[in-house]
Design a protein around this motif. Structure first.
Motif, mmCIF file in Angstrom:
data_model
loop_
_atom_site.group_PDB
_atom_site.id
_atom_site.type_symbol
_atom_site.label_atom_id
_atom_site.label_comp_id
_atom_site.label_asym_id
_atom_site.label_seq_id
_atom_site.Cartn_x
_atom_site.Cartn_y
_atom_site.Cartn_z
ATOM 1 N N ALA A 163 1.136 -1.462 0.780
ATOM 2 C CA ALA A 163 0.066 -0.213 0.430
ATOM 3 C C ALA A 163 0.944 1.327 0.424
ATOM 4 C CB ALA A 163 -1.175 -0.244 1.396
ATOM 5 N N GLY A 164 0.698 2.028 -0.717
ATOM 6 C CA GLY A 164 1.509 3.177 -1.452
ATOM 7 C C GLY A 164 2.508 3.687 -1.985
ATOM 8 N N GLY A 165 2.729 2.102 -2.221
ATOM 9 C CA GLY A 165 3.528 1.919 -3.673
ATOM 10 C C GLY A 165 2.985 2.859 -5.166
ATOM 11 N N SER A 166 3.730 2.199 -6.033
ATOM 12 C CA SER A 166 3.149 2.585 -7.684
ATOM 13 C C SER A 166 3.964 1.232 -8.433
ATOM 14 C CB SER A 166 4.126 3.748 -7.937
ATOM 15 O OG SER A 166 3.674 4.839 -6.771
ATOM 16 N N LYS A 179 -3.497 1.461 -2.675
ATOM 17 C CA LYS A 179 -4.656 0.858 -1.975
ATOM 18 C C LYS A 179 -5.228 -0.453 -2.140
ATOM 19 C CE LYS A 179 -6.761 5.253 -2.317
ATOM 20 N NZ LYS A 179 -8.331 6.091 -2.561
ATOM 21 N N PRO A 180 -5.442 -1.186 -1.064
ATOM 22 C CA PRO A 180 -5.664 -2.402 -1.267
ATOM 23 C C PRO A 180 -6.421 -3.032 -2.394
ATOM 24 C CG PRO A 180 -5.135 -2.029 1.363
ATOM 25 C CD PRO A 180 -4.745 -0.612 0.895
ATOM 26 N N GLU A 181 -8.110 -1.340 -1.619
ATOM 27 C CA GLU A 181 -9.074 -1.625 -3.266
ATOM 28 C C GLU A 181 -8.970 -1.232 -4.290
ATOM 29 O OE1 GLU A 181 -8.286 -0.004 0.004
ATOM 30 O OE2 GLU A 181 -9.372 2.097 -0.055
ATOM 31 N N ASP A 182 -8.067 -1.483 -4.641
ATOM 32 C CA ASP A 182 -7.623 -1.638 -5.589
ATOM 33 C C ASP A 182 -6.931 -2.673 -6.907
ATOM 34 O OD1 ASP A 182 -5.741 1.927 -4.876
ATOM 35 O OD2 ASP A 182 -7.609 1.440 -6.375
ATOM 36 N N THR A 183 -6.556 -3.651 -5.549
ATOM 37 C CA THR A 183 -6.067 -5.051 -5.847
ATOM 38 C C THR A 183 -7.681 -5.525 -6.684
ATOM 39 O OG1 THR A 183 -5.438 -5.846 -4.036
ATOM 40 C CG2 THR A 183 -6.220 -7.770 -5.277
ATOM 41 N N ALA A 184 -6.673 -6.139 -8.178
ATOM 42 C CA ALA A 184 -8.223 -6.447 -8.932
ATOM 43 C C ALA A 184 -7.541 -7.283 -10.235
ATOM 44 C CB ALA A 184 -8.309 -5.328 -9.264
ATOM 45 N N VAL A 187 -17.564 -1.683 -31.008
ATOM 46 C CA VAL A 187 -17.191 -2.589 -31.261
ATOM 47 C C VAL A 187 -15.666 -2.559 -30.375
ATOM 48 C CG1 VAL A 187 -15.775 -4.746 -32.027
ATOM 49 C CG2 VAL A 187 -17.247 -3.583 -32.996
ATOM 50 N N ASN A 188 -16.007 -3.199 -28.827
ATOM 51 C CA ASN A 188 -14.810 -3.247 -28.188
ATOM 52 C C ASN A 188 -13.548 -4.236 -27.718
ATOM 53 O OD1 ASN A 188 -15.288 -0.624 -26.983
ATOM 54 N ND2 ASN A 188 -17.114 -1.715 -26.000
ATOM 55 N N TYR A 189 -12.783 -4.082 -28.084
ATOM 56 C CA TYR A 189 -11.792 -5.373 -28.035
ATOM 57 C C TYR A 189 -11.053 -5.585 -26.884
ATOM 58 C CZ TYR A 189 -11.833 -5.122 -33.665
ATOM 59 O OH TYR A 189 -12.346 -5.084 -34.613
ATOM 60 N N TRP A 190 -10.639 -6.693 -26.293
ATOM 61 C CA TRP A 190 -10.113 -7.265 -24.695
ATOM 62 C C TRP A 190 -8.797 -7.654 -24.377
ATOM 63 C CZ3 TRP A 190 -12.873 -4.123 -20.726
ATOM 64 C CH2 TRP A 190 -13.736 -4.469 -21.537
ATOM 65 N N GLY A 191 -8.001 -7.624 -23.713
ATOM 66 C CA GLY A 191 -7.044 -7.577 -23.398
ATOM 67 C C GLY A 191 -6.723 -9.233 -22.637
ATOM 68 N N GLN A 192 -5.808 -9.377 -22.019
ATOM 69 C CA GLN A 192 -5.831 -10.806 -21.074
ATOM 70 C C GLN A 192 -5.784 -10.306 -19.816
ATOM 71 O OE1 GLN A 192 -3.517 -9.777 -22.533
ATOM 72 N NE2 GLN A 192 -1.626 -10.042 -20.649
ATOM 73 N N GLY A 193 -5.539 -9.162 -19.789
ATOM 74 C CA GLY A 193 -5.644 -9.083 -17.853
ATOM 75 C C GLY A 193 -4.120 -9.039 -17.662
ATOM 76 N N THR A 194 -3.800 -8.097 -16.423
ATOM 77 C CA THR A 194 -3.037 -8.638 -15.727
ATOM 78 C C THR A 194 -3.171 -8.184 -13.910
ATOM 79 O OG1 THR A 194 -0.365 -7.304 -15.298
ATOM 80 C CG2 THR A 194 -2.426 -5.608 -16.327
ATOM 81 N N LEU A 195 -2.675 -8.685 -12.612
ATOM 82 C CA LEU A 195 -3.077 -9.076 -11.352
ATOM 83 C C LEU A 195 -2.537 -7.606 -10.715
ATOM 84 C CD1 LEU A 195 -4.656 -9.709 -9.366
ATOM 85 C CD2 LEU A 195 -2.862 -11.545 -9.464
ATOM 86 N N VAL A 196 -3.239 -6.979 -10.504
ATOM 87 C CA VAL A 196 -2.647 -5.726 -9.948
ATOM 88 C C VAL A 196 -2.775 -6.415 -8.272
ATOM 89 C CG1 VAL A 196 -2.667 -3.986 -8.355
ATOM 90 C CG2 VAL A 196 -2.380 -3.834 -11.359
ATOM 91 N N THR A 197 -1.786 -6.553 -7.004
ATOM 92 C CA THR A 197 -2.377 -7.092 -5.499
ATOM 93 C C THR A 197 -1.887 -6.036 -4.786
ATOM 94 O OG1 THR A 197 -2.697 -9.331 -6.609
ATOM 95 C CG2 THR A 197 -2.060 -8.399 -3.543
ATOM 96 N N VAL A 198 -2.524 -5.750 -4.368
ATOM 97 C CA VAL A 198 -1.326 -4.121 -3.566
ATOM 98 C C VAL A 198 -1.549 -4.642 -1.806
ATOM 99 C CG1 VAL A 198 -1.869 -1.818 -2.445
ATOM 100 C CG2 VAL A 198 -2.693 -2.159 -4.602
ATOM 101 N N SER A 199 -0.693 -5.087 -0.676
ATOM 102 C CA SER A 199 -0.820 -5.927 0.531
ATOM 103 C C SER A 199 -1.279 -4.419 1.333
ATOM 104 C CB SER A 199 0.368 -6.320 0.115
ATOM 105 O OG SER A 199 1.021 -5.440 0.578
ATOM 106 N N SER A 200 -1.441 -4.906 2.458
ATOM 107 C CA SER A 200 -1.959 -3.404 3.246
ATOM 108 C C SER A 200 -0.275 -3.410 4.546
ATOM 109 C CB SER A 200 -3.070 -3.735 4.025
ATOM 110 O OG SER A 200 -2.814 -5.244 4.316
#
Length: 114
Positions: A13-16, A85-90, A101-114
């Motif tokens: 938390a607090g990181g970038s 913030k931890p709530e940015d985890t997604a 038409v919308n195109y989508w990528g596969q996603g990248t996981l962001v995990t924010v620890s408290s």
């Protein structure tokens, strides 16, 4: 259109973090690009979007915290995420729009620890 997202990871938390998404393939006519996120137990939500001309839109929850930008020469959109913030985890999903038409990528996981 293929969208390749990268840059996710585990941060305190607090990181970038800075996410990147490169568009390839048949990209002619791509206008808006953006980032969505999908957190466990929640609906997918728009985080930020940017038009071909550089106009930006942000979710109220990330205004002043996240910055979206794009490099049209590199067909790349970025999401600079500060003061995480931890709530940015997604899972963060890159998207691109051409007409209706919308195109989508596969996603990248962001995990924010408290």
């Amino acid at each position: 259109v293929q969208l390749q997202a990268s840059g996710g990871g585990l941060v305190q938390a607090g990181g970038s973090l800075r996410l990147s998404c490169v568009a390839s393939g048949s990209i002619r006519g791509i206008k808006s690009m953006g980032w969505y996120r999908h957190a466990p137990g929640k609906q997918r939500e728009l985080v930020a979007a940017i038009s071909a001309g550089g106009a930006t839109t942000y979710a109220d929850s990330v205004k002043g915290q996240f910055t979206i930008s794009r490099d049209n020469a590199k067909n790349t959109v970025y999401l600079q995420m500060n003061s995480l913030k931890p709530e940015d985890t997604a899972v963060y999903l890159c998207s691109a729009a051409r007409g209706t038409v919308n195109y989508w990528g596969q996603g990248t996981l962001v995990t924010v620890s408290s």
